[in-house]
Design a protein around this motif. Sequence first.
Motif, PDB file in Angstrom:
ATOM      1  N   ASP A   1       0.847  -1.183   0.000  1.00  0.00           N
ATOM      2  CA  ASP A   1       0.000   0.000   0.000  1.00  0.00           C
ATOM      3  C   ASP A   1       0.888   1.240   0.000  1.00  0.00           C
ATOM      4  O   ASP A   1       1.719   1.427   0.878  1.00  0.00           O
ATOM      5  N   TYR A   2       0.700   2.089  -0.982  1.00  0.00           N
ATOM      6  CA  TYR A   2       1.518   3.293  -1.094  1.00  0.00           C
ATOM      7  C   TYR A   2       0.581   4.506  -1.091  1.00  0.00           C
ATOM      8  O   TYR A   2      -0.269   4.642  -1.969  1.00  0.00           O
ATOM      9  N   ALA A   3       0.723   5.350  -0.067  1.00  0.00           N
ATOM     10  CA  ALA A   3      -0.230   6.453   0.114  1.00  0.00           C
ATOM     11  C   ALA A   3      -0.113   7.485  -1.000  1.00  0.00           C
ATOM     12  O   ALA A   3       0.967   7.894  -1.371  1.00  0.00           O
ATOM     13  N   LYS A   4      -1.247   7.893  -1.520  1.00  0.00           N
ATOM     14  CA  LYS A   4      -1.275   8.952  -2.520  1.00  0.00           C
ATOM     15  C   LYS A   4      -2.039  10.165  -2.005  1.00  0.00           C
ATOM     16  O   LYS A   4      -2.268  11.121  -2.724  1.00  0.00           O
ATOM     17  N   ASP A   5      -2.483  10.115  -0.736  1.00  0.00           N
ATOM     18  CA  ASP A   5      -3.245  11.230  -0.180  1.00  0.00           C
ATOM     19  C   ASP A   5      -2.450  11.891   0.937  1.00  0.00           C
ATOM     20  O   ASP A   5      -1.365  11.468   1.315  1.00  0.00           O
ATOM     21  N   SER A   6      -3.019  12.964   1.499  1.00  0.00           N
ATOM     22  CA  SER A   6      -2.307  13.765   2.478  1.00  0.00           C
ATOM     23  C   SER A   6      -2.157  13.066   3.819  1.00  0.00           C
ATOM     24  O   SER A   6      -1.346  13.478   4.645  1.00  0.00           O
ATOM     25  N   LYS A   7      -2.907  12.000   4.074  1.00  0.00           N
ATOM     26  CA  LYS A   7      -2.829  11.318   5.366  1.00  0.00           C
ATOM     27  C   LYS A   7      -1.413  10.865   5.667  1.00  0.00           C
ATOM     28  O   LYS A   7      -0.947  10.951   6.802  1.00  0.00           O
ATOM     29  N   GLU A   8      -0.692  10.365   4.671  1.00  0.00           N
ATOM     30  CA  GLU A   8       0.692   9.953   4.877  1.00  0.00           C
ATOM     31  C   GLU A   8       1.678  10.853   4.148  1.00  0.00           C
ATOM     32  O   GLU A   8       2.813  10.976   4.566  1.00  0.00           O
ATOM     33  N   GLN A   9       1.251  11.477   3.056  1.00  0.00           N
ATOM     34  CA  GLN A   9       2.182  12.296   2.284  1.00  0.00           C
ATOM     35  C   GLN A   9       2.643  13.516   3.075  1.00  0.00           C
ATOM     36  O   GLN A   9       3.825  13.868   3.062  1.00  0.00           O
ATOM     37  N   ARG A  10       1.743  14.149   3.815  1.00  0.00           N
ATOM     38  CA  ARG A  10       2.131  15.341   4.571  1.00  0.00           C
ATOM     39  C   ARG A  10       3.112  15.024   5.695  1.00  0.00           C
ATOM     40  O   ARG A  10       4.116  15.731   5.853  1.00  0.00           O
ATOM     41  N   PRO A  11       2.861  13.987   6.509  1.00  0.00           N
ATOM     42  CA  PRO A  11       3.884  13.626   7.508  1.00  0.00           C
ATOM     43  C   PRO A  11       5.219  13.276   6.873  1.00  0.00           C
ATOM     44  O   PRO A  11       6.274  13.658   7.397  1.00  0.00           O
ATOM     45  N   TYR A  12       5.177  12.573   5.756  1.00  0.00           N
ATOM     46  CA  TYR A  12       6.418  12.204   5.073  1.00  0.00           C
ATOM     47  C   TYR A  12       7.207  13.459   4.683  1.00  0.00           C
ATOM     48  O   TYR A  12       8.415  13.548   4.910  1.00  0.00           O
ATOM     49  N   GLU A  13       6.528  14.435   4.110  1.00  0.00           N
ATOM     50  CA  GLU A  13       7.198  15.661   3.689  1.00  0.00           C
ATOM     51  C   GLU A  13       7.758  16.426   4.893  1.00  0.00           C
ATOM     52  O   GLU A  13       8.826  17.024   4.815  1.00  0.00           O
ATOM     53  N   HIS A  14       7.019  16.383   6.005  1.00  0.00           N
ATOM     54  CA  HIS A  14       7.486  17.052   7.227  1.00  0.00           C
ATOM     55  C   HIS A  14       8.790  16.432   7.718  1.00  0.00           C
ATOM     56  O   HIS A  14       9.768  17.143   8.008  1.00  0.00           O
ATOM     57  N   TYR A  15       8.829  15.108   7.825  1.00  0.00           N
ATOM     58  CA  TYR A  15      10.031  14.443   8.331  1.00  0.00           C
ATOM     59  C   TYR A  15      11.175  14.514   7.324  1.00  0.00           C
ATOM     60  O   TYR A  15      12.347  14.597   7.717  1.00  0.00           O
ATOM     61  N   LEU A  16      10.857  14.516   6.032  1.00  0.00           N
ATOM     62  CA  LEU A  16      11.900  14.656   5.019  1.00  0.00           C
ATOM     63  C   LEU A  16      12.585  16.014   5.142  1.00  0.00           C
ATOM     64  O   LEU A  16      13.816  16.107   5.059  1.00  0.00           O
ATOM     65  N   ALA A  17      11.805  17.076   5.359  1.00  0.00           N
ATOM     66  CA  ALA A  17      12.385  18.410   5.521  1.00  0.00           C
ATOM     67  C   ALA A  17      13.285  18.460   6.751  1.00  0.00           C
ATOM     68  O   ALA A  17      14.372  19.048   6.719  1.00  0.00           O
ATOM     69  N   ALA A  18      12.847  17.818   7.849  1.00  0.00           N
ATOM     70  CA  ALA A  18      13.657  17.793   9.067  1.00  0.00           C
ATOM     71  C   ALA A  18      14.940  16.999   8.858  1.00  0.00           C
ATOM     72  O   ALA A  18      16.028  17.408   9.285  1.00  0.00           O
ATOM     73  N   TYR A  19      14.831  15.880   8.169  1.00  0.00           N
ATOM     74  CA  TYR A  19      15.974  15.000   7.896  1.00  0.00           C
ATOM     75  C   TYR A  19      17.054  15.736   7.113  1.00  0.00           C
ATOM     76  O   TYR A  19      18.248  15.638   7.427  1.00  0.00           O
ATOM     77  N   LYS A  20      16.656  16.498   6.124  1.00  0.00           N
ATOM     78  CA  LYS A  20      17.609  17.191   5.266  1.00  0.00           C
ATOM     79  C   LYS A  20      18.411  18.254   6.010  1.00  0.00           C
ATOM     80  O   LYS A  20      19.506  18.627   5.575  1.00  0.00           O
ATOM     81  N   GLU A  21      17.882  18.743   7.126  1.00  0.00           N
ATOM     82  CA  GLU A  21      18.558  19.792   7.882  1.00  0.00           C
ATOM     83  C   GLU A  21      19.544  19.246   8.915  1.00  0.00           C
ATOM     84  O   GLU A  21      20.276  20.006   9.535  1.00  0.00           O
TER      85      GLU A  21
END
Length: 216
Positions: free
Chosen positions: A4-24
């Motif tokens: 199952d690969y999320a295409k909606d904001s339920k998982e995409q938004r948390p993913y983007e949040h943690y990705l931004a934190a990870y990059k810093e």
Amino acid sequence: MNFDYAKDSKEQRPYEHYLAAYKELDPIEISERTGFPYDEETQMFTVHLMGSTYLVSFPDYEIHHVEDRVGIYPLDEAMNAKILIIRFMAERHMTLSTGKFITYHEVPWGEVYFRQFQGRCLMRFAFSYGNKLEQFQKVMEHLGAEKSTEGDCSYTLKFMDNLFVKFILWEGDDEFPPSSQILFSDNFAACFAAEDLAVVGDISINMMKALEKTLN
């Protein structure tokens, strides 16, 4: 294998949040905190998940598995697995277990999230394999899990380095339905939040079911 690969904001938004934190973050600090080895030349972390090895890039968080006998690689494509690992890398730290296992109830906030864990993990696990113990055994041995003594059939799976999950089944019969228990090495309580442990169970059961199809 299609996880199952999320295409909606339920998982995409948390993913983007943690990705931004990870990059810093500083990759050396991540490595020291999590125990994931980091190669400064290739800019890759080495992550072990359920018997397989993954190379995870920094700062882009691109993931590539190393081919092995397991043959199923959830961290490549399952969004819940991607979020679990990047959240761990961005926020959490590895600690060692005392060798004890704990129930979900014993995890901080476990009582609050137990109903979700019960339906999402315990009941699903019981009704998936409570009457298919041989299939469960075949899957767990393919993953290199260690046979345990609890219940009618049980195995201890290395989920990540130093983090272990014990899956226990009691077989159903004409009078009683199958039942299950999932225990966590006690360091899970320090490494992850209660809601993360439901994801650990979910990822593990998804892995079992994906492997079951390939081993038949």
